[in-house]
Enzyme design. Sequence first.
Site, PDB file in Angstrom:
ATOM      1  N   SER A 143       0.964  -1.190   0.129  1.00 43.29           N
ATOM      2  CA  SER A 143      -0.107   0.149  -0.135  1.00 43.29           C
ATOM      3  C   SER A 143       0.822   1.265   0.016  1.00 43.29           C
ATOM      4  O   SER A 143       2.046   0.962   0.280  1.00 43.29           O
ATOM      5  CB  SER A 143      -0.849  -0.001   1.264  1.00 43.29           C
ATOM      6  N   TYR A 156      -3.455  -0.640  10.225  1.00 42.97           N
ATOM      7  CA  TYR A 156      -3.501  -1.034   8.688  1.00 42.97           C
ATOM      8  C   TYR A 156      -1.929  -0.403   8.129  1.00 42.97           C
ATOM      9  O   TYR A 156      -1.249  -1.179   7.373  1.00 42.97           O
ATOM     10  CB  TYR A 156      -4.207  -0.080   7.799  1.00 42.97           C
TER      11      TYR A 156
HETATM   12  P1  NAP Z   1     -11.840  -5.431  -0.759  1.00 41.89           P
HETATM   13  O1  NAP Z   1     -12.640  -5.228  -1.845  1.00 41.89           O
HETATM   14  O2  NAP Z   1     -12.318  -5.198   0.592  1.00 41.89           O
HETATM   15  O3  NAP Z   1     -11.191  -6.869  -0.940  1.00 41.89           O
HETATM   16  C1  NAP Z   1     -10.502  -7.835   0.032  1.00 41.89           C
HETATM   17  C2  NAP Z   1     -10.675  -9.290  -0.056  1.00 41.89           C
HETATM   18  O4  NAP Z   1     -10.162  -9.864   0.949  1.00 41.89           O
HETATM   19  C3  NAP Z   1     -12.181  -9.434  -0.172  1.00 41.89           C
HETATM   20  O5  NAP Z   1     -12.606 -10.364  -0.994  1.00 41.89           O
HETATM   21  C4  NAP Z   1     -12.381 -10.029   1.551  1.00 41.89           C
HETATM   22  O6  NAP Z   1     -13.436 -11.032   1.589  1.00 41.89           O
HETATM   23  C5  NAP Z   1     -11.026 -10.794   1.661  1.00 41.89           C
HETATM   24  N1  NAP Z   1     -10.651 -11.304   2.936  1.00 41.89           N
HETATM   25  C6  NAP Z   1     -10.415 -10.326   3.958  1.00 41.89           C
HETATM   26  N2  NAP Z   1     -10.315 -11.015   5.079  1.00 41.89           N
HETATM   27  C7  NAP Z   1     -10.114 -12.260   4.714  1.00 41.89           C
HETATM   28  C8  NAP Z   1      -9.710 -13.466   5.454  1.00 41.89           C
HETATM   29  N3  NAP Z   1      -9.497 -13.502   6.666  1.00 41.89           N
HETATM   30  N4  NAP Z   1      -9.772 -14.700   4.861  1.00 41.89           N
HETATM   31  C9  NAP Z   1     -10.009 -14.560   3.430  1.00 41.89           C
HETATM   32  N5  NAP Z   1     -10.348 -13.551   2.800  1.00 41.89           N
HETATM   33  C10 NAP Z   1     -10.401 -12.342   3.296  1.00 41.89           C
HETATM   34  O7  NAP Z   1     -10.363  -4.499  -0.876  1.00 41.89           O
HETATM   35  P2  NAP Z   1      -9.501  -4.254  -2.019  1.00 41.89           P
HETATM   36  O8  NAP Z   1      -9.232  -2.965  -2.137  1.00 41.89           O
HETATM   37  O9  NAP Z   1      -9.600  -5.048  -3.211  1.00 41.89           O
HETATM   38  O10 NAP Z   1      -7.998  -4.863  -1.163  1.00 41.89           O
HETATM   39  C11 NAP Z   1      -7.308  -5.937  -1.819  1.00 41.89           C
HETATM   40  C12 NAP Z   1      -5.904  -5.535  -1.012  1.00 41.89           C
HETATM   41  O11 NAP Z   1      -5.325  -4.208  -1.557  1.00 41.89           O
HETATM   42  C13 NAP Z   1      -5.739  -5.572   0.534  1.00 41.89           C
HETATM   43  O12 NAP Z   1      -4.606  -6.015   0.992  1.00 41.89           O
HETATM   44  C14 NAP Z   1      -5.783  -4.246   0.563  1.00 41.89           C
HETATM   45  O13 NAP Z   1      -5.197  -3.646   1.745  1.00 41.89           O
HETATM   46  C15 NAP Z   1      -4.929  -3.724  -0.445  1.00 41.89           C
HETATM   47  N6  NAP Z   1      -4.938  -2.073  -0.975  1.00 41.89           N
HETATM   48  C16 NAP Z   1      -6.191  -1.776  -1.249  1.00 41.89           C
HETATM   49  C17 NAP Z   1      -6.008  -0.273  -1.819  1.00 41.89           C
HETATM   50  C18 NAP Z   1      -7.470   0.305  -2.205  1.00 41.89           C
HETATM   51  O14 NAP Z   1      -7.396   1.850  -2.231  1.00 41.89           O
HETATM   52  N7  NAP Z   1      -8.606  -0.328  -2.372  1.00 41.89           N
HETATM   53  C19 NAP Z   1      -4.842   0.510  -1.763  1.00 41.89           C
HETATM   54  C20 NAP Z   1      -3.849  -0.155  -1.327  1.00 41.89           C
HETATM   55  C21 NAP Z   1      -3.725  -1.526  -0.924  1.00 41.89           C
HETATM   56  P3  NAP Z   1     -14.765 -10.656   2.271  1.00 41.89           P
HETATM   57  O15 NAP Z   1     -15.343  -9.833   1.005  1.00 41.89           O
HETATM   58  O16 NAP Z   1     -15.421 -11.918   2.707  1.00 41.89           O
HETATM   59  O17 NAP Z   1     -14.431  -9.494   3.465  1.00 41.89           O
END
Ligand code: NAP
Length: 251
Positions: A143, A156
């Site tokens: 991130s 985070y």
């Molecule tokens: P998201 O839409 O919330 O997706 C996260 C996914 O991880 C969801 O499918 C969630 O499942 C799954 N997950 C969470 N806890 C879990 C667990 N204990 N076991 C198995 N699966 C689990 O968010 P995203 O933005 O796509 O995030 C993906 C990654 O990118 C994360 O590591 C996040 O920190 C990183 N990131 C995101 C951003 C941003 O701006 N969006 C920026 C930098 C980094 P559920 O749906 O069941 O909760």
Amino acid sequence: MHTLFDLTGKVALVTGSGTGLGAGMARGLAAAGADVILVDRTDPDETAEAVRGLGRKALTLSADLSGLPAIRETVRKGIEAFGRIEILINNAGIIRRTPAVDFSESDWDDVMTINAKTVFFMSQEVGRDMMKRKSGKIINIASLLSFSGGINVPSYAASKGAVAQITKALANEWAQHGLNINAIAPGYMVTNNTANLRKDPERTRAISDRIPAGRWGMPEDLQGAAVYLASKASDYVNGHVLVVDGGWMAR
Ligand code: NAP
């Protein structure tokens, strides 16, 4: 597909691939030729349909990856189905927003567990299999908060700092065994992770104003970086954190 980026016949496992960035990267790997093991807390059926629509195989596994038994069982099932895992994307992650002064122990532990501990132990479990074959690509999702501290998201920021360090620590030990361990640091992306943040008009405007590309990222915006770090094109890249942020860090 140019052979440098061709993933035909490769087997990838993507955690948190039911939605958001994981779903986008799983589709990207499939478009480049990979079969994909899709892991999420609930069955990532929609992503599986998209992968199959691209002519690749998809296996869906539902698991809460916050504990070692589930991590081991998930990897075992994936290897049982496909014989190997050649690409691992440690993408599953959560965020909790509360000012540091009121931040709870559970918000600290929950985030550190899935965002940092699981990244390490998924890598260890899959890495053991990769080392037997002397090749493998591990891509951790970091991130911008791997570099800066953020506001109201202390666990985070701590967890994403850890992701960058785990990436480098594993590269130091495993590059000699033919593995590549790198990370992607996405900028501000439109997913569930940022849904609450995007409800705050002031913060949203302030963030948007700082993005040189003039827009927030979409899940598709990570596909190129994921395919690059999963493919032969990145064979001499190790321990790197690749920022994909529309230019945010340049400003
Ligand atoms: P998201 O839409 O919330 O997706 C996260 C996914 O991880 C969801 O499918 C969630 O499942 C799954 N997950 C969470 N806890 C879990 C667990 N204990 N076991 C198995 N699966 C689990 O968010 P995203 O933005 O796509 O995030 C993906 C990654 O990118 C994360 O590591 C996040 O920190 C990183 N990131 C995101 C951003 C941003 O701006 N969006 C920026 C930098 C980094 P559920 O749906 O069941 O909760």
